[in-house]
Structures are given as C-alpha cells and as structure tokens.
Design a protein around this motif. Sequence first.
Motif, mmCIF file in Angstrom:
data_model
loop_
_atom_site.group_PDB
_atom_site.id
_atom_site.type_symbol
_atom_site.label_atom_id
_atom_site.label_comp_id
_atom_site.label_asym_id
_atom_site.label_seq_id
_atom_site.Cartn_x
_atom_site.Cartn_y
_atom_site.Cartn_z
ATOM 1 N N GLU A 132 46.190 39.375 36.385
ATOM 2 C CA GLU A 132 45.479 40.659 36.330
ATOM 3 C C GLU A 132 44.048 40.472 35.834
ATOM 4 O O GLU A 132 43.111 41.032 36.395
ATOM 5 C CB GLU A 132 46.217 41.639 35.413
ATOM 6 N N GLU A 133 43.885 39.677 34.795
ATOM 7 C CA GLU A 133 42.557 39.431 34.220
ATOM 8 C C GLU A 133 41.664 38.654 35.183
ATOM 9 O O GLU A 133 40.492 38.961 35.348
ATOM 10 C CB GLU A 133 42.717 38.654 32.916
ATOM 11 N N ARG A 160 41.824 38.470 38.438
ATOM 12 C CA ARG A 160 41.502 39.189 39.670
ATOM 13 C C ARG A 160 40.312 40.122 39.496
ATOM 14 O O ARG A 160 39.582 40.361 40.447
ATOM 15 C CB ARG A 160 42.707 39.983 40.154
ATOM 16 N N ARG A 161 40.123 40.642 38.308
ATOM 17 C CA ARG A 161 38.984 41.544 38.095
ATOM 18 C C ARG A 161 37.655 40.874 38.413
ATOM 19 O O ARG A 161 36.913 41.367 39.238
ATOM 20 C CB ARG A 161 39.009 42.105 36.680
ATOM 21 N N PRO A 162 37.318 39.748 37.797
ATOM 22 C CA PRO A 162 36.028 39.127 38.120
ATOM 23 C C PRO A 162 35.949 38.633 39.559
ATOM 24 O O PRO A 162 34.916 38.709 40.165
ATOM 25 C CB PRO A 162 35.919 37.951 37.157
ATOM 26 N N ALA A 194 37.347 39.924 42.249
ATOM 27 C CA ALA A 194 37.070 41.064 43.107
ATOM 28 C C ALA A 194 35.621 41.500 42.949
ATOM 29 O O ALA A 194 34.948 41.844 43.909
ATOM 30 C CB ALA A 194 38.014 42.220 42.772
ATOM 31 N N LYS A 195 35.120 41.465 41.729
ATOM 32 C CA LYS A 195 33.750 41.874 41.453
ATOM 33 C C LYS A 195 32.766 40.918 42.109
ATOM 34 O O LYS A 195 31.808 41.336 42.732
ATOM 35 C CB LYS A 195 33.526 41.907 39.940
#
Length: 145
Positions: free
Chosen positions: A27-28, A30-32, A34-35
């Motif tokens: 989860e952590e 994937r955030r960067p 995707a960004k």
Amino acid sequence: MGKQGQISRDNLLQWIENYRWMVETIEEARRPVAKVDNSSYMRAKTAMYGIEATLPKASGGTSDPVFAEVQCRVYSLNYRIKEYEQKIAEVQKRISHVVGDREVEVLHRLLVGDSMRVIGKHMRLSSTPIIRTRDCIVKQMMMRA
C-alpha cells in the motif's frame, strides 16, 4: 518457492507472520509509484505550439541524477511489490483450507499482525497451545495446496 511452485513449510509460516507488513508495504509503495507515473518526472514535455516548438529537441537520455534515482526506486519498488503480491496471494489461496474455529481465529489474528502473546491473552490460552494451533494451521495449508 521450490521446484514446480512447491512451497516449504518454513516459507509459508514466514509469509503468514509477515503478511500484515507486506500488505502495508505494498500500500505504501504504490502511492509514490502511482504519483511518479502521472508526474512530469517520467516524460519530458515537448512543446507543440509557440516558439518552443521550433527549437531543437533533446536526444538521448537525461543526466539528471534525481531522475535516475527516481527511476531506480520505481523499479526496485515494483520488483518488491510483485514479490510480496505473490507471497500474499499464495497465503490467501490457502486460507480456505484451514478448518476448525480455533485455527481460523488464530490464523486471522496472525494475518492482522497479532503476536502469540496477544492471541493467547485474547483466547485465554498460554502460548504453547497457540503455537501448536499455528503449526496445525500451516500443516493444513500445506496439505491442501
């Protein structure tokens, strides 16, 4: 994983114990990722109109060390994410094979990251029956895979 996708008991036990933090890491991570995929770091913008469109275009790669580091981290994160996803999927595939109320309760508490002590306290049992139950869970998951 071993030959032809076979998994060792120790690996499965480790994946169950690491399940929670692997999910959180995915989860952590994937955030960067995707960004970065949607940001201007991934592609240089090419002017289509105005005076900038008539100027020569850069060829070759970039020498920007920050860009190179971002690319390296994205690759590293993607590799780790895929590895964790495979391990999590393997555990999830085997969850339905666990039978028995005590076993199911202990398994779900292990998957959310509870320690043996916390599980034992919740179920009013010492750590020894919890460890035996955990071993029974792994055995069930190994036999029915």
